[in-house]
Motif scaffolding. Structure first.
Motif, short mmCIF file in Angstrom:
data_model
loop_
_atom_site.label_atom_id
_atom_site.label_comp_id
_atom_site.label_asym_id
_atom_site.label_seq_id
_atom_site.Cartn_x
_atom_site.Cartn_y
_atom_site.Cartn_z
N PRO A 180 0.81 -1.24 0.10
CA PRO A 180 -0.15 0.22 -0.10
C PRO A 180 0.79 1.44 -0.34
N GLN A 181 2.04 0.96 0.24
CA GLN A 181 3.02 2.40 0.15
C GLN A 181 4.54 2.09 -0.16
N VAL A 182 5.10 2.88 -0.62
CA VAL A 182 6.55 2.76 -0.77
C VAL A 182 7.57 3.95 -0.65
N THR A 183 8.49 3.74 0.33
CA THR A 183 9.58 4.88 0.60
C THR A 183 10.29 4.82 -0.43
N LEU A 184 10.77 5.88 -1.44
CA LEU A 184 12.18 5.10 -2.30
C LEU A 184 12.88 6.55 -2.16
N THR A 185 14.61 6.53 -2.17
CA THR A 185 15.12 7.04 -2.24
C THR A 185 15.78 7.18 -3.75
N LEU A 186 16.74 7.47 -4.47
CA LEU A 186 16.94 7.45 -5.47
C LEU A 186 17.87 8.82 -5.49
N ARG A 187 19.72 8.01 -5.69
CA ARG A 187 20.67 9.12 -4.67
C ARG A 187 21.48 8.65 -6.70
N LYS A 188 21.84 10.17 -6.95
CA LYS A 188 22.48 10.61 -8.47
C LYS A 188 24.60 10.50 -8.36
N PRO A 189 25.12 9.92 -7.64
CA PRO A 189 26.67 10.36 -7.20
C PRO A 189 27.03 10.41 -7.92
N GLY A 190 28.46 11.35 -7.25
CA GLY A 190 28.90 12.37 -8.86
C GLY A 190 28.09 13.75 -9.54
N ALA A 191 26.89 13.79 -9.07
CA ALA A 191 26.18 14.90 -9.60
C ALA A 191 26.71 15.86 -9.84
N VAL A 192 27.63 16.54 -8.37
CA VAL A 192 28.05 17.95 -7.87
C VAL A 192 29.10 17.34 -7.39
N PRO A 193 30.19 18.39 -8.37
CA PRO A 193 31.16 17.63 -7.58
C PRO A 193 31.78 17.86 -6.11
N ALA A 194 31.33 19.08 -5.63
CA ALA A 194 31.22 18.52 -3.89
C ALA A 194 30.47 18.24 -3.00
N ALA A 195 29.83 17.36 -3.48
CA ALA A 195 29.00 16.57 -2.92
C ALA A 195 29.01 14.81 -2.74
N THR A 196 28.67 14.27 -2.36
CA THR A 196 29.34 12.72 -2.03
C THR A 196 28.47 12.06 -3.17
N THR A 197 26.78 12.71 -3.20
CA THR A 197 25.72 11.59 -3.68
C THR A 197 24.36 13.19 -3.46
N VAL A 198 24.11 13.23 -4.38
CA VAL A 198 22.23 13.88 -4.24
C VAL A 198 21.61 12.95 -4.60
N GLY A 199 20.40 13.92 -4.81
CA GLY A 199 19.15 12.81 -4.84
C GLY A 199 17.45 13.40 -3.78
N VAL A 200 16.61 12.50 -4.00
CA VAL A 200 14.64 12.74 -4.08
C VAL A 200 14.80 11.90 -2.82
N ARG A 201 13.97 11.46 -1.89
CA ARG A 201 13.23 10.75 -1.42
C ARG A 201 11.53 11.11 -1.62
N ILE A 202 11.33 10.26 -2.18
CA ILE A 202 9.22 10.28 -1.83
C ILE A 202 8.53 9.07 -1.09
N CYS A 203 7.45 9.57 -0.56
CA CYS A 203 6.48 8.37 -0.18
C CYS A 203 5.67 8.49 -0.75
#
Length: 124
Positions: A92-115
């Motif tokens: 009935p419910q999904v929580t999903l985190t999607l990360r894109k490592p290396g997309a921003v040089p100064a960050a380990t990863t960026v992404g979104v989390r949705i429920c």
């Protein structure tokens, strides 16, 4: 009602993703965490895989979806992944985190989390 969680953490996927022309020419690594609400008691008592959420099947389906076409935004892909899981698996419910490592040089990863929750049919 008791709700248990089946989860998959740090599923590694290769995807054609991004808004820039150069991103459309190569596959980039994505990382996905998924949490799906369920009731594990039937499977726990019977030890039958068909009575639970099959994380191998879920992982395979997400891989197929990601590889099926190019996506410009991770936001779009996250929504499509959540919608797919709600439509095709008994949750009935999904929580999903999607990360894109290396997309921003100064960050380990960026992404979104949705429920997202399954929309129950309404009578008009």
């Amino acid at each position: 009602m008791m709700q248990d969680v089946i989860f998959i953490h740090n599923l590694q996927l290769l995807a054609s993703i991004g808004v820039f022309d150069w991103e459309k020419q190569l596959l980039q690594k994505l990382e996905v965490d998924v949490e799906l609400l369920t009731d594990i008691r039937p499977a726990a008592s019977s030890e039958q895989l068909h009575q639970t959420l099959d994380y191998a099947a879920i992982s395979q389906r997400l891989m197929q979806l990601v590889q099926s076409q190019h996506h410009d935004l991770i936001e779009t892909l996250a929504e499509r992944m959540a919608a797919c899981l709600l439509a095709e698996f008994n949750t009935p419910q999904v929580t999903l985190t999607l990360r894109k490592p290396g997309a921003v040089p100064a960050a380990t990863t960026v992404g979104v989390r949705i429920c997202r929750q399954r929309q129950e049919a309404t009578l008009d």
